[in-house]
Design a protein around this motif. Structure first.
Motif, short mmCIF file in Angstrom:
data_model
loop_
_atom_site.label_atom_id
_atom_site.label_comp_id
_atom_site.label_asym_id
_atom_site.label_seq_id
_atom_site.Cartn_x
_atom_site.Cartn_y
_atom_site.Cartn_z
N THR A 40 -7.30 -1.51 -2.04
CA THR A 40 -8.39 -2.24 -1.36
C THR A 40 -8.97 -3.29 -2.29
OG1 THR A 40 -8.95 -0.35 0.03
CG2 THR A 40 -10.65 -2.03 -0.28
N THR B 181 0.83 4.00 -2.91
CA THR B 181 0.48 5.39 -2.57
C THR B 181 1.55 6.36 -3.06
OG1 THR B 181 -0.71 4.64 -0.59
CG2 THR B 181 -0.07 6.96 -0.66
N ASP C 192 -1.85 14.97 -4.52
CA ASP C 192 -2.50 14.55 -3.27
C ASP C 192 -3.68 13.61 -3.50
OD1 ASP C 192 -0.70 16.03 -1.88
OD2 ASP C 192 -2.02 17.78 -1.61
N ASP C 193 -4.33 13.73 -4.67
CA ASP C 193 -5.45 12.84 -4.96
C ASP C 193 -5.01 11.38 -5.10
OD1 ASP C 193 -7.16 14.96 -4.94
OD2 ASP C 193 -7.19 15.24 -7.12
N SER D 69 0.83 -1.21 0.00
CA SER D 69 0.00 0.00 0.00
C SER D 69 0.87 1.26 0.00
CB SER D 69 -0.92 0.00 1.23
OG SER D 69 -1.80 -1.11 1.19
N VAL E 216 -3.59 9.64 -3.01
CA VAL E 216 -3.87 8.90 -1.78
C VAL E 216 -5.20 8.16 -1.90
CG1 VAL E 216 -4.32 9.09 0.70
CG2 VAL E 216 -2.51 10.47 -0.37
N TYR E 217 -6.21 8.88 -2.43
CA TYR E 217 -7.54 8.27 -2.56
C TYR E 217 -7.53 7.15 -3.61
CZ TYR E 217 -8.59 12.66 -0.21
OH TYR E 217 -8.59 13.71 0.66
N TYR E 218 -6.83 7.45 -4.74
CA TYR E 218 -6.75 6.44 -5.79
C TYR E 218 -6.02 5.19 -5.29
CZ TYR E 218 -8.01 10.38 -8.82
OH TYR E 218 -8.65 11.44 -9.39
N THR F 106 -5.83 4.16 -2.20
CA THR F 106 -6.69 3.46 -1.23
C THR F 106 -7.71 2.58 -1.95
OG1 THR F 106 -6.47 5.27 0.35
CG2 THR F 106 -8.32 3.76 0.66
N ILE F 107 -8.38 3.15 -2.97
CA ILE F 107 -9.39 2.39 -3.71
C ILE F 107 -8.76 1.23 -4.47
CG2 ILE F 107 -11.08 2.53 -5.58
CD1 ILE F 107 -11.51 5.47 -4.79
#
Length: 441
Positions: A101, A81, A90-91, A77, A93-95, A97-98
């Motif tokens: 996961t 990241t 910074d976006d 991860s 991080v969200y990508y 995570t998705i």
């Protein structure tokens, strides 16, 4: 595509493979059958011995696998990241995570665990040696983690060690039997047999013995001819002899011993030139019976307490090479008799031969009710109809009704308890002889 990017993607893929390996190994090693693994280890299979050793210390095993799994998941991860932040800012991080996961859930959790749970023994044998190496390498860290976890639990008054071996071996086996029966993998007759074996230490003789009222016994004060005639007519091979009163058992006659004595007496009579009287030969042994010495051929009675368990009595039968015992209560009063066959019937069900009178003691009626003999045991009814009537306070169904009614009911009286309706169908003096049972919806 730069070399660093390729290396990063390759590292993430390798870490996901390791995560899948740890996840599948955890499922396989916890779901593997300890009995089958132990049997394979006993046969000398090295991998099975490794797996058996790992399973013995489940806490250390799970700790090592979880530690390795979390390390690779977190590292994968972190790499994903950093890579996506470099691409999307910074976006990323969200990508990350998705994306991670989804990848971890599908490829590192669900897929390997699904395969492992469908092939637990095979998978456990395959991964055992490798996991064993990981557990040894991570052993010191796992031990530290275990110490911290136990310390935290103790702060809250929870003793982990006290929770070990909560279930006895009997309970584990019984749970497995019930589960297999519920899933349709075990026939009811087989389940009943296995349950009965496990119950041998819990069932007492007074629950399976032939009650004194139903015993066939012989008066020793009769003539030898009368005794021989009763032995020949009896469907049983062993018969108790009483003298003075029916509770005073002085010996046990075996039909084979009687027959040998009769033949021996007949041989001696022929040797001495004594011929049988006309017509006497029609009744075997009657002509020679007067010469028999009954006390000489009868066996000494063996008395056992009614509180003896079936396993204890079975072992006693095997040790003494005797298949017949008389059951007495704490005051020495005769309660009944028990044979080796009675104990075996508790395991395999009713055993009948050409001399037995086949009678189950219960019959289903057209209206769906069950007509039951008062002497039918609760254990037999529960086993035959898959009921759960309690048998702690009474052995027979008549005893259960009397215990719950707290009186000796009359014919026609009806009661309802434990989800069943009970109606007294017949009574002889103070004994309930017939009961109609109706399971309530």
């Amino acid at each position: 595509m730069s070399t660093s990017l390729i290396l990063t993607l390759a590292a993430i893929a390798a870490l996901l493979v390791l995560s899948a390996f740890f996840s599948g190994s955890e499922t396989a090693l916890t779901a593997a059958s300890r009995a089958r693994i132990h049997r394979m280890a006993e046969k000398g299979r090295k991998r099975a011995k490794t797996v058996a050793k790992l399973i013995e210390d489940r806490e250390r095993l799970i700790g090592g696998i979880l530690l390795g799994n979390n390390l690779v998941n977190i590292l994968a991860s972190a790499l994903a990241t950093s890579l996506l932040i470099a691409w999307f800012g910074d976006d990323g991080v969200y990508y990350a995570t998705i994306l991670m996961t989804a990848l971890v859930l599908v490829f590192a959790e669900v897929m390997p665990k699904t395969y492992a749970i469908t092939n637990p023994d095979k998978t456990a044998l395959a991964v055992g040696p490798i996991i064993g190496v990981f557990v040894r390498i991570l052993g010191p860290v796992v031990a530290l983690v275990q110490t911290i976890v136990r310390g935290i639990f103790r702060l809250f008054g929870v003793d982990i060690a006290a929770g070990e071996q909560v279930l006895s071996a009997h309970e584990e086996i019984r749970g497995t039997i019930d589960l297999q029966a519920a899933e349709g993998g075990l026939r009811k007759s087989h389940r009943d047999m296995l349950d009965s074996i496990l119950d041998l230490d819990e069932v007492l003789l007074d629950e399976v013995m032939v009650h004194r009222k139903s015993m066939m016994i012989i008066d020793a004060d009769q003539s030898a001819g009368e005794i021989v005639a009763q032995v020949m007519k009896s469907p049983f091979t062993r018969l108790p002899l009483w003298q003075g009163n029916r509770d005073n058992i002085i010996g046990v006659l075996h039909a084979k011993d009687v027959l040998r004595a009769v033949l021996r007496g007949a041989g001696e009579a022929n040797k001495n030139g004594v011929a049988d009287e006309p017509g006497v030969a029609d009744e075997p042994g009657a002509a020679d019976a007067p010469a028999l010495d009954i006390p000489a051929i009868m066996a000494k009675p063996w008395f056992v307490p009614e509180t003896t368990t079936l396993r204890e009595q079975l072992n006693a039968f095997l040790a003494r090479r005797n298949h017949f015992a008389l059951v007495v209560d704490e005051y020495g009063a005769l309660m009944g008799l028990v044979t080796l066959e009675d104990i075996l019937e508790e395991i395999v069900g009713e055993i009948t031969d050409e001399f037995d009178l086949e009678a189950d003691g219960f019959a289903r009626q057209e209206d769906g009710s069950i007509l039951v003999d008062g002497t039918a045991t609760i254990r037999d009814l529960n086993r035959h109809f898959d009921w759960e009537l309690p048998d702690e306070e009474a052995t027979t169904i008549a005893g259960l009704v009397i215990n719950e009614a707290e009186t000796i009911p009359a014919v026609g009286d009806a009661f309802s308890f434990f989800g069943f309706g009970f109606e007294i169908a017949a009574r002889q003096k103070n004994q309930i002889t017939r009961i109609v049972i109706r399971p309530e919806a």
